[in-house]
Design an enzyme around this catalytic site. Structure first.
Site, short mmCIF file in Angstrom:
data_model
loop_
_atom_site.label_atom_id
_atom_site.label_comp_id
_atom_site.label_asym_id
_atom_site.label_seq_id
_atom_site.Cartn_x
_atom_site.Cartn_y
_atom_site.Cartn_z
CE LYS A 136 -3.35 -1.24 -0.59
NZ LYS A 136 -3.70 -2.05 -1.81
CG HIS B 28 4.36 -6.06 -1.29
ND1 HIS B 28 4.43 -4.77 -1.75
CD2 HIS B 28 3.10 -6.48 -1.59
CE1 HIS B 28 3.28 -4.44 -2.32
NE2 HIS B 28 2.46 -5.45 -2.24
CB SER C 287 -3.91 2.23 2.27
OG SER C 287 -4.01 1.75 0.96
S1 PPS Z 1 -0.54 -2.90 -3.36
O1 PPS Z 1 -1.76 -3.73 -3.21
O2 PPS Z 1 0.35 -3.07 -2.20
O3 PPS Z 1 0.15 -3.13 -4.62
O4 PPS Z 1 -1.10 -1.41 -3.32
P1 PPS Z 1 -0.29 -0.09 -3.72
O5 PPS Z 1 -0.44 0.15 -5.16
O6 PPS Z 1 1.08 -0.14 -3.15
O7 PPS Z 1 -1.02 1.02 -2.89
C1 PPS Z 1 -2.36 1.44 -3.14
C2 PPS Z 1 -2.45 2.83 -2.57
O8 PPS Z 1 -1.78 3.74 -3.47
C3 PPS Z 1 -2.70 4.73 -3.91
N1 PPS Z 1 -2.40 5.18 -5.27
C4 PPS Z 1 -2.18 6.47 -5.59
N2 PPS Z 1 -2.13 7.56 -4.80
C5 PPS Z 1 -1.91 8.76 -5.44
N3 PPS Z 1 -1.78 8.89 -6.79
C6 PPS Z 1 -1.82 7.80 -7.59
N4 PPS Z 1 -1.69 7.95 -8.90
C7 PPS Z 1 -2.02 6.52 -6.99
N5 PPS Z 1 -2.14 5.26 -7.46
C8 PPS Z 1 -2.36 4.45 -6.40
C9 PPS Z 1 -4.05 4.01 -3.82
O9 PPS Z 1 -5.12 4.93 -3.90
C10 PPS Z 1 -3.91 3.30 -2.47
O10 PPS Z 1 -3.92 4.22 -1.37
P2 PPS Z 1 -5.27 4.61 -0.56
O11 PPS Z 1 -4.78 5.48 0.56
O12 PPS Z 1 -5.88 3.34 -0.08
O13 PPS Z 1 -6.13 5.36 -1.53
#
Ligand code: PPS
Length: 297
Positions: free
Chosen positions: A48, A111, A141
């Protein structure tokens, strides 16, 4: 929710003391002996922390901003997940199986904490981009993700979930050990260490760092295009980045691209919970150069 999948929500197991879903621990030797190639790019994060975001940016950097090329497949196909394995009922190949058949250059998601990364990456001097995000926003998240992703163990109540996070008992273990492990080893290998909060603050600046690290030559016009295409709103409506094509995620419970903010933790953590995080920050980071932002101006 489909009964077969609900029953196969993973139970926790562990590798060298790092908790992980039992499926991910399966065939561990094959994962540790993974055959790397010198032009592999490893994208490493604690869950996340912005994995999907850095993936899309990297694909655009590699393709000189070719948005159509990045539509060739969903993120989880373009960036195979190294330690990924799920039971046959999910009908998905393991990360290693996909990677072994994939053409170079490969961009690989993991991860894993630093100490569990297959040695092949270091032996071949592969480049790594690590993205860290503050623990308070991560736990929020991660909790919503646990509610909606059927390959995750059920998160239970919010209170117990926060306790397990603080105790380092969730998948991939202690967030503090993870961010520290990568930070302390970042100068031994070609590792670019980035922060989610910096990306939110000034994405253009962070994209420029990535371009330099990957030794690419990209015009300002294309950089603007990359920044636009990887905004939260663009990625949320993009079927190739929003995980809407993956049946094991029930996004009516919570969308994968949920809020994408710095500071949403203030809407979820009690004062006491937040103070418990602060105490662990002090314990682990006092006297170190590693610092996290929890709000943006
Ligand atoms: S995972 O399942 O571990 O691969 O998830 P991961 O992609 O690491 O994390 C998901 C969170 O990243 C946010 N996210 C973004 N935030 C800002 N801008 C962009 N472009 C973006 N893309 C992904 C996503 O919304 C999740 O965070 P939260 O706080 O839950 O919204």
């Amino acid at each position: 929710m489909d009964d077969v999948h609900e029953k196969s929500r993973g139970k926790m197991s562990s590798v060298e003391g790092v908790p992980m879903v039992e499926y991910f621990v399966a065939n561990w030797e094959e994962k540790q002996n993974f055959e790397t190639r010198p032009d592999d790019l490893l994208l490493a994060t604690y869950p996340k922390a912005g994995t999907t975001w850095i993936q899309e940016i990297t694909d655009l950097v590699y393709s000189n901003g070719d948005v159509n090329f990045c539509q060739r497949a969903p993120s989880y196909i373009r960036f195979p997940f190294l330690e990924f394995t799920v039971p046959p009922s999910f009908n998905r190949q393991s990360g290693v199986d996909i990677l072994n058949k994939m053409e170079s250059p490969r961009m690989i998601k993991t991860h894993l904490p630093y100490q569990l990364v297959p040695k092949g990456f270091w032996e071949k001097d592969c480049k790594v981009i690590y993205v860290a995000r503050n623990a308070k926003d991560i736990v929020v998240s991660y909790y919503y993700f646990g509610l909606m992703d059927e390959t995750e163990p059920h998160p239970g109540t919010w209170e117990t979930y926060v306790e397990r996070f603080l105790a380092g008992k969730l998948g991939w273990g202690s967030w503090w050990d993870h961010v520290k492990g990568w930070w302390e080893n970042k100068d031994k290998h070609p590792i670019l260490y980035l922060f989610y909060e910096d990306m939110k603050e000034n994405l253009q600046r962070e994209v420029q760092k990535i371009i330099k690290f990957l030794e690419k030559d990209i015009s300002d016009e294309v950089i603007d295009k990359i920044v636009h295409h990887t905004s939260f709103d663009s990625m949320k409506t993009n079927k190739m980045t929003n995980y809407s094509t993956l049946p094991s995620m029930n996004q009516s419970i919570s969308p994968f691209l949920r809020k994408g903010e710095v500071g949403d933790w203030k809407n979820h953590l009690t004062v006491a919970q937040s103070e418990a995080f602060d105490a662990l920050y002090d314990k682990h980071f006092t006297g170190r150069s590693l610092k996290f932002k929890h709000t943006l101006p």
